[in-house]
Design an enzyme around this catalytic site. Structure first.
Site, PDB file in Angstrom:
ATOM      1  N   THR A  75      35.045 145.039 -35.278  1.00 23.22           N
ATOM      2  CA  THR A  75      33.892 144.216 -33.866  1.00 23.22           C
ATOM      3  C   THR A  75      33.774 142.893 -34.588  1.00 23.22           C
ATOM      4  O   THR A  75      33.073 142.550 -33.960  1.00 23.22           O
ATOM      5  CB  THR A  75      32.410 145.370 -34.282  1.00 23.22           C
ATOM      6  OG1 THR A  75      32.379 146.066 -35.724  1.00 23.22           O
ATOM      7  CG2 THR A  75      33.056 146.229 -32.993  1.00 23.22           C
ATOM      8  N   LEU A  85      31.550 140.142 -37.095  1.00 24.92           N
ATOM      9  CA  LEU A  85      30.478 139.973 -37.485  1.00 24.92           C
ATOM     10  C   LEU A  85      29.510 140.268 -36.530  1.00 24.92           C
ATOM     11  O   LEU A  85      28.461 138.985 -35.439  1.00 24.92           O
ATOM     12  CB  LEU A  85      29.458 138.509 -38.037  1.00 24.92           C
ATOM     13  CG  LEU A  85      30.920 139.174 -39.146  1.00 24.92           C
ATOM     14  CD1 LEU A  85      30.303 137.129 -39.981  1.00 24.92           C
ATOM     15  CD2 LEU A  85      30.626 139.637 -40.869  1.00 24.92           C
ATOM     16  N   HIS A  86      28.656 141.192 -35.033  1.00 22.91           N
ATOM     17  CA  HIS A  86      28.216 142.351 -34.451  1.00 22.91           C
ATOM     18  C   HIS A  86      26.654 141.952 -36.057  1.00 22.91           C
ATOM     19  O   HIS A  86      26.504 141.698 -37.006  1.00 22.91           O
ATOM     20  CB  HIS A  86      28.378 142.585 -33.797  1.00 22.91           C
ATOM     21  CG  HIS A  86      28.365 143.970 -34.864  1.00 22.91           C
ATOM     22  ND1 HIS A  86      27.283 145.318 -35.084  1.00 22.91           N
ATOM     23  CD2 HIS A  86      29.808 144.319 -35.270  1.00 22.91           C
ATOM     24  CE1 HIS A  86      27.960 146.238 -36.011  1.00 22.91           C
ATOM     25  NE2 HIS A  86      29.149 146.132 -35.695  1.00 22.91           N
ATOM     26  N   LEU A  87      25.837 142.696 -34.951  1.00 19.95           N
ATOM     27  CA  LEU A  87      24.419 142.954 -35.741  1.00 19.95           C
ATOM     28  C   LEU A  87      24.420 143.327 -36.528  1.00 19.95           C
ATOM     29  O   LEU A  87      23.723 143.236 -37.553  1.00 19.95           O
ATOM     30  CB  LEU A  87      23.859 143.019 -34.659  1.00 19.95           C
ATOM     31  CG  LEU A  87      22.115 143.172 -35.026  1.00 19.95           C
ATOM     32  CD1 LEU A  87      21.617 141.793 -35.072  1.00 19.95           C
ATOM     33  CD2 LEU A  87      20.855 143.744 -33.607  1.00 19.95           C
TER      34      LEU A  87
END
Length: 87
Positions: free
Chosen positions: A12, A14-16
């Site tokens: 996914t 560099l999400h949170l």
């Protein structure tokens, strides 16, 4: 100053959560740590800056470290990214 290119492997990007892991890793060092993606530069010690770069899976970033512990910082961040940032 040292730098190295590395490819993001997280499905996914560099999400949170992985952005937080990256920042936590970067904050352990005194060096200025940034990365470039496309023509943008992001502060690796700021979650908002990392999220704002919109890095996706398969994208290549170049990490730049400048300071007293730059070699150690670069190796640590590259290893963290290549191991999936906890995912």
């Amino acid at each position: 100053m040292v730098s190295q290119k590395v490819t993001i492997k997280n499905p996914t990007g560099l999400h949170l959560r992985p952005a937080g892991v990256l920042c936590k890793e970067a904050m352990q060092f005194k060096s200025l740590i940034t990365f470039t993606f496309r023509e943008n530069t992001a502060n690796a010690k700021s979650v908002l800056s990392v999220l704002g770069a919109c890095v996706k899976c398969g994208d290549e970033i170049e990490i730049h470290c400048d300071g007293a512990d730059e070699e150690e910082a670069l190796n640590s961040l590259v290893n963290a990214i290549e191991s999936g940032l906890g995912e």
